[in-house]
Design an enzyme around this catalytic site. Structure first.
Site, PDB file in Angstrom:
ATOM      1  N   GLY A  32       0.805  -1.223   0.000  1.00  0.00           N
ATOM      2  CA  GLY A  32       0.000   0.000   0.000  1.00  0.00           C
ATOM      3  C   GLY A  32       0.835   1.267   0.000  1.00  0.00           C
ATOM      4  N   ALA A  33       2.136   1.137  -0.206  1.00  0.00           N
ATOM      5  CA  ALA A  33       3.012   2.304  -0.156  1.00  0.00           C
ATOM      6  C   ALA A  33       3.197   2.954  -1.528  1.00  0.00           C
ATOM      7  CB  ALA A  33       4.363   1.913   0.422  1.00  0.00           C
ATOM      8  N   ASP A  66       4.554   0.055 -13.910  1.00  0.00           N
ATOM      9  CA  ASP A  66       5.076  -0.699 -12.767  1.00  0.00           C
ATOM     10  C   ASP A  66       5.732  -2.004 -13.209  1.00  0.00           C
ATOM     11  OD1 ASP A  66       3.696   1.325 -11.596  1.00  0.00           O
ATOM     12  OD2 ASP A  66       2.135   0.065 -10.707  1.00  0.00           O
TER      13      ASP A  66
HETATM   14  C1  GLA Z   1      -0.342   2.746 -10.384  1.00  0.00           C
HETATM   15  C2  GLA Z   1      -0.506   1.973 -11.699  1.00  0.00           C
HETATM   16  C3  GLA Z   1       0.436   2.502 -12.771  1.00  0.00           C
HETATM   17  C4  GLA Z   1       0.352   4.011 -12.907  1.00  0.00           C
HETATM   18  C5  GLA Z   1       0.418   4.690 -11.528  1.00  0.00           C
HETATM   19  C6  GLA Z   1       0.154   6.162 -11.621  1.00  0.00           C
HETATM   20  O1  GLA Z   1       0.914   2.500  -9.834  1.00  0.00           O
HETATM   21  O2  GLA Z   1      -0.280   0.606 -11.501  1.00  0.00           O
HETATM   22  O3  GLA Z   1       0.175   1.857 -13.996  1.00  0.00           O
HETATM   23  O4  GLA Z   1      -0.784   4.388 -13.606  1.00  0.00           O
HETATM   24  O5  GLA Z   1      -0.496   4.131 -10.610  1.00  0.00           O
HETATM   25  O6  GLA Z   1       1.149   6.799 -12.322  1.00  0.00           O
END
Ligand code: GLA
Length: 381
Positions: A123-124, A173
């Site tokens: 959740g960070a 991500d």
């Molecule tokens: C989350 C999502 C990413 C991105 C970010 C916001 O981490 O998994 O794909 O959209 O939010 O930048």
């Protein structure tokens, strides 16, 4: 990489299954700038970090597969021919999602066992879920010689998140976690899904993450709502994604959309520009400008895109009067999680004390502070 957790999963695996596993380390990520631009096919500037998921995996002769979450002391056993998302499944859904997406490609997996643990605070906003998905797809790919490229693997991870965790995330991500480079950030074009590596050296400055230790409930539905707004306005503008929008074109449809939606789309256009400016400043070693872009990004996320919260705003505002901090902003999806701060190395200790105290006073809750290293992506260890 945290060698301790690698040893832990290895040891636990051997004691449970009496055989030597393959071990994978898959990192979490930070994002320097470019928030919510990834699903708009725009630009982001993330980096993999030295915190992540350690996963031990090996084939099994049993009729079922099993996953043991070492730090939670929870086990999940399942049949490979009946993979389904679980209601409130938590970590289980990331794993099941990856398996389901692999199966959709026509591959028939054989049974296996997994033991995993991790040191990314959940959740960070440091993408423990992407690290989890990548570790599973990477592990299965190695174990069964599936022949997926890294590029294919991150798409599998992303679909697992869409279909099993219900978050219509972009590719940032999974990409950063898979392709991260030591001491570097990645300027990622989320349309071509290709990146340019930037060596990062902030000289006397360093990155500091401050975790609000809150995750507000609406974060997942709000995320999908933001994405829906961007897609709706893109259709109106007759473009594939807001990546292709200009301020001028947006201005022309201003009367056809709400002021709220207008501001959200304007934020995306401006944030994409900031990512470009930020990477230029990195190249030119113009550290002071970097800080200003961080503050502007936060302002946009808070006031225009509306994904911040009072705890994040408090942490960012608290840095503004401090001459030792060049810039700060919320990081990741929002509604909680961490801020990322660029701070003078020699002053970090003093600041940590001050901010811990004032955060506690304001919210009657502790914040957590992490120093991180920019590290390599998902790999076999
Ligand atoms: C989350 C999502 C990413 C991105 C970010 C916001 O981490 O998994 O794909 O959209 O939010 O930048």
């Amino acid at each position: 990489m945290n060698k301790k957790i690698v040893k832990e999963v290895q040891k636990s695996f051997i004691s449970h299954f009496k055989t030597k596993p393959l071990v994978i380390f898959s990192p979490g990520r930070i994002n320097l700038i470019g928030e919510h631009t990834d699903y708009n096919e725009g630009f982001v500037f993330p980096a993999a970090i030295n915190k992540g998921i350690a996963l031990a995996i090996q084939k099994s002769n049993s009729k079922k597969s099993s996953v043991y979450a070492l730090n939670k002391d929870e086990i999940h056993e399942f049949s490979l021919d009946a993979i389904q998302p679980l209601e409130n499944g938590g970590w289980r859904n990331y794993i099941l999602g990856v398996i389901a997406e692999i199966q959709k490609t026509g591959i028939e997996l054989e049974n296996f066992n997994i033991v995993f643990t991790g040191d990314i605070p959940s959740g960070a906003g440091m993408s423990s879920s992407a690290a989890m998905e990548n570790s599973v797809v990477f592990g299965l790919n190695e174990l069964f010689d599936l022949g997926f490229s890294k590029q294919q693997m991150i798409l599998i991870s992303q679909k697992a998140e869409h279909n099993y965790a219900g978050v219509k995330c972009g590719i940032m991500d999974q990409y950063a976690s898979m392709f991260g480079k030591k001491k570097s950030g990645l300027l990622l074009d989320c349309r071509t899904v290709a990146s340019v590596t930037y060596k990062i050296d902030f000289k006397n400055y360093k990155l500091l993450l401050i975790n609000t230790n809150v995750k507000h409930d609406l974060s997942e539905s709000a995320y999908n709502d933001r994405r829906a707004v961007c897609e709706k306005v893109s259709r109106l503008l007759n473009i594939n994604a807001l990546r292709d929008a200009t301020k001028g074109a947006l201005e022309k449809v201003k009367n056809d959309i709400s002021e709220d939606d207008y501001q959200k789309c304007l934020y995306i256009i401006e944030e994409d520009e900031r990512v470009q400016l930020f990477s230029k400043a990195i190249k030119e070693e113009n550290t002071a400008d970097l800080g200003a872009y961080l503050y502007e990004s936060h302002k946009g996320l808070s006031k225009q895109y509306k994904v911040s919260c009072k705890e994040l705003d408090f942490l960012v505002n608290s840095t503004k009067e401090n001459p030792n901090i060049l810039g700060a902003r919320m990081m990741g999806g929002g509604f909680g999680g961490c801020t990322i701060n660029l701070i003078l190395k020699s002053q970090a200790k003093k600041f940590k004390k001050e901010i811990s105290k004032s955060y506690l006073k304001e919210f009657n809750k502790e914040c957590s502070i992490y120093s991180i290293k920019l590290s390599k992506g998902t790999r076999k260890v």
